[in-house]
Design a protein around this motif. Structure first.
Motif, short mmCIF file in Angstrom:
data_model
loop_
_atom_site.label_atom_id
_atom_site.label_comp_id
_atom_site.label_asym_id
_atom_site.label_seq_id
_atom_site.Cartn_x
_atom_site.Cartn_y
_atom_site.Cartn_z
N SER A 18 55.32 61.57 64.73
CA SER A 18 55.58 60.60 63.67
C SER A 18 57.04 60.56 63.24
O SER A 18 57.48 59.61 62.61
N ARG A 52 50.22 56.34 62.06
CA ARG A 52 51.25 55.98 61.08
C ARG A 52 50.64 55.31 59.84
O ARG A 52 51.05 55.59 58.72
N TYR A 53 49.66 54.46 60.07
CA TYR A 53 48.97 53.83 58.95
C TYR A 53 48.28 54.89 58.08
O TYR A 53 48.40 54.88 56.85
N GLU A 55 48.89 58.09 57.83
CA GLU A 55 49.85 58.95 57.15
C GLU A 55 50.39 58.30 55.88
O GLU A 55 50.50 58.97 54.85
N GLN A 56 50.67 57.02 55.95
CA GLN A 56 51.16 56.34 54.74
C GLN A 56 50.06 56.18 53.70
O GLN A 56 50.30 56.30 52.50
N LEU A 57 48.84 55.95 54.16
CA LEU A 57 47.70 55.86 53.25
C LEU A 57 47.46 57.20 52.54
O LEU A 57 47.32 57.23 51.31
N ARG A 59 49.58 59.61 52.09
CA ARG A 59 50.73 59.87 51.22
C ARG A 59 50.58 59.11 49.90
O ARG A 59 50.77 59.67 48.81
N LYS A 60 50.22 57.84 50.00
CA LYS A 60 50.04 56.99 48.81
C LYS A 60 48.93 57.55 47.92
O LYS A 60 49.09 57.68 46.69
N GLN A 72 58.40 61.77 54.48
CA GLN A 72 57.68 60.51 54.69
C GLN A 72 56.47 60.71 55.58
O GLN A 72 55.50 59.97 55.49
N THR A 73 56.54 61.68 56.47
CA THR A 73 55.43 61.99 57.38
C THR A 73 55.10 63.48 57.25
O THR A 73 55.99 64.30 57.04
N TRP A 168 53.79 68.05 53.18
CA TRP A 168 54.76 67.00 52.88
C TRP A 168 56.13 67.55 52.49
O TRP A 168 56.87 66.93 51.73
#
Length: 180
Positions: A18, A52-53, A55-57, A59-60, A72-73, A168
């Motif tokens: 990532s 990637r999707y 990971e961002q989900l 994280r959010k 970020q990843t 993180w």
């Protein structure tokens, strides 16, 4: 409690697709699939974009629960030992790090691997589906259900195989990367 990271010995720990540009990561993934010798050969063609999707989900969702991700990843680990993860690699190795070395506000958890946890194909409606946990929350889930790797002999699709940890922060990961 200890966190474990499993990896291909010749590549070293905490190597993260990532972190790479998508085209570079895809070339590596394609090479792994062409070799056909490791778990990564079973991934579908949309693996990297889905990863990637997710990971961002995660994280959010972690931020919404008060988490403080720095990266970020994430780096990936699991709660306690899961010997099955050795089968993912030609020559497996692992690192064990006591959870006390981490800032708990930089750790999120899923009860099971992120992919089946958030898969639209999994419709069993178990409470740990589509959920990201903080440290205090995952302790309650583990207390209720136990560690998944203690309850099965062979993995079954969507059945949690371990408690995944998304790290993180680069601390203490950086010191373990440099030791290898």
């Amino acid at each position: 409690m200890n966190l474990y990271h499993y990896f291909e010995k010749e590549k070293g720990p905490f190597v993260n697709l990532s972190e790479l540009p998508l085209d570079e990561a895809q070339k590596i993934q394609d090479n792994l699939q062409n070799e056909g010798k490791v778990f990564a050969t079973r991934r579908n063609p949309q693996y990297l974009s889905r990863r990637r999707y997710l990971e961002q989900l995660t994280r959010k969702m972690f931020i919404e629960k008060g988490g403080l991700p720095i990266r970020q990843t994430p780096y990936y680990m699991v709660v306690e030992e899961c010997l099955w993860l050795n089968t993912w690699y030609k020559t497996a190795d692992h690192i064990r790090i006591p959870i006390s070395e981490f800032d708990l506000k930089t750790l999120s958890f899923t009860y099971g691997d992120t992919f089946p946890t958030f898969s639209p194909k999994v419709t069993d409606h178990l409470e740990f589906r589509k959920t990201v946990y903080t440290y205090d929350e995952i302790l309650k889930v583990i207390n209720k259900y136990g560690l998944p790797q203690n309850d099965w002999k062979e993995p079954i699709f969507a059945q949690p195989a371990y408690v995944e940890v998304q790290v993180w922060s680069d601390w203490p990961i950086a010191q373990y990367r440099s030791q290898e």
